[in-house]
Design a protein around this motif. Structure first.
Motif, short mmCIF file in Angstrom:
data_model
loop_
_atom_site.label_atom_id
_atom_site.label_comp_id
_atom_site.label_asym_id
_atom_site.label_seq_id
_atom_site.Cartn_x
_atom_site.Cartn_y
_atom_site.Cartn_z
N TRP A 94 1.13 -1.06 -0.02
CA TRP A 94 0.10 0.07 -0.02
C TRP A 94 0.93 1.25 0.05
CZ3 TRP A 94 -4.61 -0.69 -1.02
CH2 TRP A 94 -5.74 -0.15 -1.23
N SER A 95 0.46 2.19 -0.93
CA SER A 95 1.23 3.22 -0.99
C SER A 95 0.66 4.51 0.11
CB SER A 95 1.15 4.08 -2.23
OG SER A 95 -0.22 4.23 -2.56
N LYS A 96 -0.57 4.46 0.71
CA LYS A 96 -1.06 5.21 1.47
C LYS A 96 -1.31 4.55 2.96
CE LYS A 96 -3.75 6.83 -2.06
NZ LYS A 96 -5.06 6.84 -2.93
N GLY A 97 -0.23 4.05 3.57
CA GLY A 97 -0.15 3.32 4.89
C GLY A 97 0.17 1.99 4.61
N PRO A 98 0.28 1.36 6.06
CA PRO A 98 0.94 -0.06 6.05
C PRO A 98 0.05 -0.98 5.19
CG PRO A 98 0.08 0.75 8.19
CD PRO A 98 -0.16 1.82 7.16
N GLY A 99 0.62 -1.92 4.35
CA GLY A 99 -0.18 -2.97 3.52
C GLY A 99 0.66 -4.22 4.30
N VAL A 100 -0.38 -5.23 4.29
CA VAL A 100 0.16 -6.52 4.69
C VAL A 100 1.51 -7.14 4.06
CG1 VAL A 100 -1.26 -7.83 3.47
CG2 VAL A 100 -0.75 -8.82 5.55
N PHE A 101 1.66 -6.97 2.81
CA PHE A 101 2.82 -7.52 2.35
C PHE A 101 3.73 -6.38 1.86
CE2 PHE A 101 0.84 -11.50 0.64
CZ PHE A 101 0.98 -12.17 1.67
N ASP A 102 3.62 -5.18 2.47
CA ASP A 102 4.84 -4.20 2.02
C ASP A 102 6.28 -4.65 2.15
OD1 ASP A 102 2.81 -2.37 1.58
OD2 ASP A 102 3.01 -1.44 3.67
N ARG A 103 6.79 -5.58 2.94
CA ARG A 103 7.93 -6.13 3.10
C ARG A 103 8.21 -7.41 2.45
NH1 ARG A 103 6.48 -3.30 7.74
NH2 ARG A 103 6.21 -5.27 9.05
N LEU A 104 7.22 -7.84 1.91
CA LEU A 104 7.22 -9.40 1.25
C LEU A 104 8.61 -9.55 0.53
CD1 LEU A 104 5.70 -11.92 1.14
CD2 LEU A 104 4.68 -11.22 -1.14
N GLY A 105 8.99 -8.64 -0.29
CA GLY A 105 10.42 -8.83 -1.14
C GLY A 105 11.46 -8.75 -0.04
N ARG A 106 11.43 -8.72 1.11
CA ARG A 106 12.61 -8.79 1.94
C ARG A 106 12.75 -10.25 2.65
NH1 ARG A 106 11.40 -3.09 5.38
NH2 ARG A 106 11.64 -1.79 3.75
N LEU A 107 11.84 -11.00 2.38
CA LEU A 107 12.03 -12.33 2.94
C LEU A 107 13.20 -12.94 2.20
CD1 LEU A 107 8.24 -13.62 3.02
CD2 LEU A 107 9.73 -13.12 4.86
N GLU A 108 14.01 -13.86 2.81
CA GLU A 108 15.05 -14.48 2.41
C GLU A 108 14.58 -16.11 2.25
OE1 GLU A 108 18.43 -13.45 4.94
OE2 GLU A 108 18.19 -11.26 4.07
N VAL A 109 15.44 -16.76 1.43
CA VAL A 109 15.31 -18.36 1.57
C VAL A 109 15.50 -18.76 3.02
CG1 VAL A 109 16.27 -20.27 0.63
CG2 VAL A 109 15.82 -18.51 -0.81
N GLY A 110 14.80 -19.65 3.54
CA GLY A 110 14.90 -20.22 4.89
C GLY A 110 14.04 -19.48 5.89
N ASP A 111 13.58 -18.48 5.64
CA ASP A 111 12.57 -17.91 6.36
C ASP A 111 11.31 -18.63 6.65
OD1 ASP A 111 14.11 -15.54 7.18
OD2 ASP A 111 13.18 -14.36 5.72
N ARG A 112 10.61 -18.42 7.74
CA ARG A 112 9.47 -19.49 8.08
C ARG A 112 8.11 -18.57 7.86
NH1 ARG A 112 13.12 -22.79 8.22
NH2 ARG A 112 13.41 -24.27 9.61
N VAL A 113 7.16 -19.49 7.51
CA VAL A 113 5.88 -18.90 7.18
C VAL A 113 5.03 -19.85 7.86
CG1 VAL A 113 4.08 -18.22 5.40
CG2 VAL A 113 6.40 -17.70 5.08
N VAL A 114 3.95 -19.45 8.64
CA VAL A 114 2.95 -20.45 9.10
C VAL A 114 1.45 -19.99 9.07
CG1 VAL A 114 2.13 -21.05 11.49
CG2 VAL A 114 4.48 -20.43 11.34
N VAL A 115 0.78 -20.85 8.54
CA VAL A 115 -0.62 -20.75 8.09
C VAL A 115 -1.28 -21.87 9.08
CG1 VAL A 115 -2.28 -20.84 6.23
CG2 VAL A 115 0.03 -20.17 5.85
N GLY A 116 -2.07 -21.34 10.05
CA GLY A 116 -2.76 -22.33 10.88
C GLY A 116 -1.91 -23.35 11.38
N ARG A 117 -1.79 -24.60 11.22
CA ARG A 117 -0.95 -25.50 11.98
C ARG A 117 0.03 -26.01 10.89
NH1 ARG A 117 -5.18 -30.06 13.82
NH2 ARG A 117 -6.94 -28.81 13.66
N ASN A 118 0.09 -25.23 9.65
CA ASN A 118 1.11 -25.82 8.81
C ASN A 118 2.25 -24.83 8.78
OD1 ASN A 118 -0.26 -27.99 7.23
ND2 ASN A 118 -1.62 -26.15 7.19
N ARG A 119 3.44 -25.20 8.73
CA ARG A 119 4.73 -24.44 8.62
C ARG A 119 5.30 -24.64 7.16
NH1 ARG A 119 9.03 -25.14 12.96
NH2 ARG A 119 9.14 -27.11 11.78
N PHE A 120 5.92 -23.32 6.70
CA PHE A 120 6.52 -23.59 5.46
C PHE A 120 7.77 -22.73 5.72
CE2 PHE A 120 2.04 -23.71 4.96
CZ PHE A 120 1.80 -24.46 3.65
N GLU A 121 8.57 -23.22 4.82
CA GLU A 121 9.95 -22.70 4.73
C GLU A 121 10.34 -22.00 3.20
OE1 GLU A 121 14.49 -23.91 5.67
OE2 GLU A 121 13.56 -25.25 3.99
#
Length: 177
Positions: A94-121
């Motif tokens: 979002w250009s007019k305030g914080p957006g949920v994925f404003d920093r998505l491009g800063r993720l790095e290989v190996g970072d963790r993502v959790v959705v409910g009970r599921n963990r992703f790398e």
């Protein structure tokens, strides 16, 4: 092999709608119990904690992404994170305030993502300007191991307000919590 066919369409000032064309043989509906267990999206490395909102498609066949800049959206007839295939979650930058994925491009290989009970790398982070119809369709596959694709807009032209690229993050499922 069935794949969901998707076309990204550029739109100024918000995440581009995603056109969705279902295969000739419709995918069975996801059980309500499975949807209820979906939970929230959490990405500690970039401070994301967001609700996941299932959405349909517009009359033009585009993913009906809402206006909330703090939530993420999942095609209600698509793969649920943790199921076989690629679950795709779209969120705003979002250009007019914080957006949920404003920093998505800063993720790095190996970072963790959790959705409910599921963990992703995270396995890949990329910016793309143009994608063929087949490349986009491959993001929405309902086959193969469980994986997650996160998508948002990137490289906003501040003069025109048009986003010139998409940020795509791919992640593989590790385990359930």
């Amino acid at each position: 092999m069935r794949a969901w066919v998707v076309v990204l369409v550029a739109v100024a000032a918000m995440l581009a709608p995603v056109s969705v064309v279902a295969p000739a043989q419709a995918r069975p509906a996801v059980e309500t119990r499975t949807t209820a267990l979906l939970g929230r999206l959490s990405i500690p490395a970039i401070g994301v904690s967001a609700a996941i909102i299932p959405v349909g498609v517009t009359r033009r066949g585009e993913l009906a992404i809402g206006r909330s800049a703090r939530d993420v959206y999942r095609w209600r007839d698509g793969v649920v994170p943790g199921q076989e295939g690629s679950a795709v979650l779209a969120g705003h930058t979002w250009s007019k305030g914080p957006g949920v994925f404003d920093r998505l491009g800063r993720l790095e290989v190996g970072d963790r993502v959790v959705v409910g009970r599921n963990r992703f790398e995270v396995t890949r982070v990329r910016r793309v300007r143009d994608m063929s119809r087949n490349a986009v369709a491959a993001l929405f596959s309902d086959r193969g191991p469980s994986r997650l694709v996160l998508i948002t807009c990137g490289d906003r032209n501040n003069t025109t307000g048009v986003y010139r690229s998409r940020i795509l993050v791919s992640a593989r499922r590790l385990s359930r919590r």
